[in-house]
Design a protein around this motif. Structure first.
Motif, PDB file in Angstrom:
ATOM      1  N   ARG A 278       1.085  -1.108   0.136  1.00  0.00           N
ATOM      2  CA  ARG A 278       0.316   0.473  -0.359  1.00  0.00           C
ATOM      3  C   ARG A 278       0.690   0.882  -0.060  1.00  0.00           C
ATOM      4  NH1 ARG A 278      -2.874  -2.776   4.250  1.00  0.00           N
ATOM      5  NH2 ARG A 278      -5.000  -3.984   2.923  1.00  0.00           N
ATOM      6  N   ASP A 279       2.623   1.246   0.791  1.00  0.00           N
ATOM      7  CA  ASP A 279       3.269   2.166   0.073  1.00  0.00           C
ATOM      8  C   ASP A 279       4.259   2.256  -0.751  1.00  0.00           C
ATOM      9  OD1 ASP A 279       1.730   3.279   2.763  1.00  0.00           O
ATOM     10  OD2 ASP A 279       2.558   1.585   4.383  1.00  0.00           O
ATOM     11  N   LEU A 280       3.618   1.009  -1.393  1.00  0.00           N
ATOM     12  CA  LEU A 280       5.111   1.382  -2.765  1.00  0.00           C
ATOM     13  C   LEU A 280       4.045   1.966  -4.394  1.00  0.00           C
ATOM     14  CD1 LEU A 280       6.652  -1.851  -1.140  1.00  0.00           C
ATOM     15  CD2 LEU A 280       7.689   0.869  -1.291  1.00  0.00           C
ATOM     16  N   PRO A 281       4.003   2.704  -4.329  1.00  0.00           N
ATOM     17  CA  PRO A 281       2.830   3.323  -5.322  1.00  0.00           C
ATOM     18  C   PRO A 281       3.638   2.575  -6.740  1.00  0.00           C
ATOM     19  CG  PRO A 281       2.958   5.234  -4.264  1.00  0.00           C
ATOM     20  CD  PRO A 281       3.574   4.091  -3.384  1.00  0.00           C
ATOM     21  N   ASN A 282       4.906   3.098  -6.574  1.00  0.00           N
ATOM     22  CA  ASN A 282       6.023   2.654  -8.053  1.00  0.00           C
ATOM     23  C   ASN A 282       6.292   1.446  -8.066  1.00  0.00           C
ATOM     24  OD1 ASN A 282       5.408   5.625  -8.497  1.00  0.00           O
ATOM     25  ND2 ASN A 282       6.330   6.816  -7.139  1.00  0.00           N
ATOM     26  N   ILE A 283       6.095   0.700  -7.559  1.00  0.00           N
ATOM     27  CA  ILE A 283       7.184  -0.661  -7.475  1.00  0.00           C
ATOM     28  C   ILE A 283       6.391  -1.202  -8.116  1.00  0.00           C
ATOM     29  CG2 ILE A 283       5.287  -2.695  -6.168  1.00  0.00           C
ATOM     30  CD1 ILE A 283       7.472  -3.850  -5.078  1.00  0.00           C
ATOM     31  N   GLU A 284       7.217  -2.401  -8.731  1.00  0.00           N
ATOM     32  CA  GLU A 284       7.202  -2.712 -10.852  1.00  0.00           C
ATOM     33  C   GLU A 284       7.470  -4.081 -10.797  1.00  0.00           C
ATOM     34  OE1 GLU A 284       9.403  -1.180 -13.382  1.00  0.00           O
ATOM     35  OE2 GLU A 284       9.531   1.431 -12.781  1.00  0.00           O
TER      36      GLU A 284
ATOM     37  N   LEU B 205       3.369  -1.548 -11.261  1.00  0.00           N
ATOM     38  CA  LEU B 205       3.467  -2.894 -11.345  1.00  0.00           C
ATOM     39  C   LEU B 205       2.999  -3.181 -12.797  1.00  0.00           C
ATOM     40  CD1 LEU B 205       4.043  -5.346  -9.097  1.00  0.00           C
ATOM     41  CD2 LEU B 205       1.421  -5.978  -9.006  1.00  0.00           C
ATOM     42  N   SER B 206       4.488  -4.324 -12.488  1.00  0.00           N
ATOM     43  CA  SER B 206       4.480  -4.884 -14.445  1.00  0.00           C
ATOM     44  C   SER B 206       4.481  -6.036 -13.827  1.00  0.00           C
ATOM     45  CB  SER B 206       5.083  -4.537 -15.740  1.00  0.00           C
ATOM     46  OG  SER B 206       6.717  -4.179 -14.752  1.00  0.00           O
ATOM     47  N   GLU B 207       4.747  -7.107 -12.842  1.00  0.00           N
ATOM     48  CA  GLU B 207       5.135  -8.372 -13.317  1.00  0.00           C
ATOM     49  C   GLU B 207       4.930  -9.106 -11.579  1.00  0.00           C
ATOM     50  OE1 GLU B 207       8.920  -9.831 -14.089  1.00  0.00           O
ATOM     51  OE2 GLU B 207       8.807  -8.908 -16.112  1.00  0.00           O
ATOM     52  N   LEU B 208       3.624  -9.727 -11.377  1.00  0.00           N
ATOM     53  CA  LEU B 208       3.988 -10.762  -9.638  1.00  0.00           C
ATOM     54  C   LEU B 208       3.380 -11.322 -10.193  1.00  0.00           C
ATOM     55  CD1 LEU B 208       2.272  -9.546  -7.574  1.00  0.00           C
ATOM     56  CD2 LEU B 208      -0.086  -9.825  -8.376  1.00  0.00           C
ATOM     57  N   TYR B 209       4.595 -11.988  -9.010  1.00  0.00           N
ATOM     58  CA  TYR B 209       4.840 -13.363  -9.044  1.00  0.00           C
ATOM     59  C   TYR B 209       4.199 -14.490  -7.188  1.00  0.00           C
ATOM     60  CZ  TYR B 209       7.830 -12.421 -13.054  1.00  0.00           C
ATOM     61  OH  TYR B 209       8.163 -11.987 -13.933  1.00  0.00           O
TER      62      TYR B 209
ATOM     63  N   LEU C  26      -6.856  -6.900  -9.292  1.00  0.00           N
ATOM     64  CA  LEU C  26      -6.038  -6.158 -10.196  1.00  0.00           C
ATOM     65  C   LEU C  26      -6.198  -5.700 -11.536  1.00  0.00           C
ATOM     66  CD1 LEU C  26      -4.472  -9.877  -9.669  1.00  0.00           C
ATOM     67  CD2 LEU C  26      -3.379  -7.084  -8.295  1.00  0.00           C
ATOM     68  N   LYS C  27      -7.565  -5.517 -11.264  1.00  0.00           N
ATOM     69  CA  LYS C  27      -7.923  -4.980 -12.927  1.00  0.00           C
ATOM     70  C   LYS C  27      -7.995  -4.102 -12.903  1.00  0.00           C
ATOM     71  CE  LYS C  27     -12.292  -6.328 -14.029  1.00  0.00           C
ATOM     72  NZ  LYS C  27     -13.495  -6.791 -14.233  1.00  0.00           N
ATOM     73  N   GLY C  28      -7.368  -2.580 -12.498  1.00  0.00           N
ATOM     74  CA  GLY C  28      -7.122  -1.332 -12.252  1.00  0.00           C
ATOM     75  C   GLY C  28      -5.693  -0.781 -12.228  1.00  0.00           C
ATOM     76  N   LEU C  29      -4.515  -2.163 -12.539  1.00  0.00           N
ATOM     77  CA  LEU C  29      -3.253  -1.747 -12.761  1.00  0.00           C
ATOM     78  C   LEU C  29      -2.934  -1.957 -14.260  1.00  0.00           C
ATOM     79  CD1 LEU C  29      -2.334  -4.680  -9.901  1.00  0.00           C
ATOM     80  CD2 LEU C  29      -2.556  -2.014 -10.366  1.00  0.00           C
TER      81      LEU C  29
END
Length: 222
Positions: A5-11, A32-36, A51-54
């Motif tokens: 929640r505090d990392l809006p720029n994480i990719e 966010l571009s990659e999520l494992y 995740l639909k709003g990413l």
């Protein structure tokens, strides 16, 4: 996972082999571009609503979660219908034909899952229980963690951690502790991408002092 929640720029986020069941904290990670998320406790595909709003999400690894169910085709079609921007799902490239078929065979998710009575929280006992319940051998668990750690290091332009650096685990050290150590390392590496030069200098100074402390302790023990 609440730290997201505090990392809006994480990719890139790797949370594989944990006890995660709620994806709501990811809704603010617009870059966010990659999520494992392999081998977690995500029970409902309704979690995809978060995740639909990413807009930049291109890679998702969700396999081996309870939400995948017994029908691989229906699962994949539902994910792609709700996340049509994906280029790779569960380490398999997404095709145009699949995206078209997903409009027919997939289920549209229009609302988040019902709110749980117990909020997700990280605890060592829960992690240990989850690690044991999967039946995954310690060597495989460590291998999957190292694979994701190395990937993050490569993206940061860092030298990857040699596997022999992890071969000195004590026989008494549990799989949970191994996984915890790698998860902490992954989190630190990802957070480095959020820092500017001043922040990185602070980290460097802190790490230098920490290493000096360890070296002095080792000399005293010898």
């Amino acid at each position: 996972i609440s730290i997201c929640r505090d990392l809006p720029n994480i990719e890139v986020i790797t949370f594989s082999v944990n006890s995660i069941s709620d994806l709501e904290p990811l809704t603010r990670c617009r870059n966010l571009s990659e999520l494992y998320l392999r081998r977690n406790n995500i029970t409902s595909l309704a979690e995809l609503f978060h995740l639909k709003g990413l807009p930049r999400l291109r890679v998702l690894w969700l396999a081996e979660n309870p939400c995948c169910g017994q029908d691989p085709h229906r699962y994949r079609m539902t994910v792609l219908r709700n996340l049509p921007g994906l280029q790779k799902l569960d380490n398999q490239a997404v095709t145009e034909e699949e995206l078209s078929q997903a409009l027919v065979d997939g289920v549209e998710i229009t609302a988040p899952p019902a709110r749980r009575n117990v909020e997700n929280g990280w605890s060592e006992s829960t992690e240990c229980s989850a690690a044991g319940s999967t039946g995954e051998p310690g060597s495989e668990l460590l291998s999957s963690s190292l694979e994701e750690t190395s990937k993050i290091q490569e993206e940061l332009g860092m030298k990857t951690v040699p596997r022999d650096k992890y071969s000195s685990f004590s026989p008494r050290e549990t799989d949970c502790n191994r996984k915890k150590r790698n998860n902490v390392l992954n989190a630190i590496l990802l957070l480095l991408k959020e820092l500017d030069s001043e922040g990185l200098e602070t980290i460097q100074q802190t790490v230098t002092r920490r290493l000096q402390t360890f070296q002095k302790k080792e000399l005293q023990e010898e």
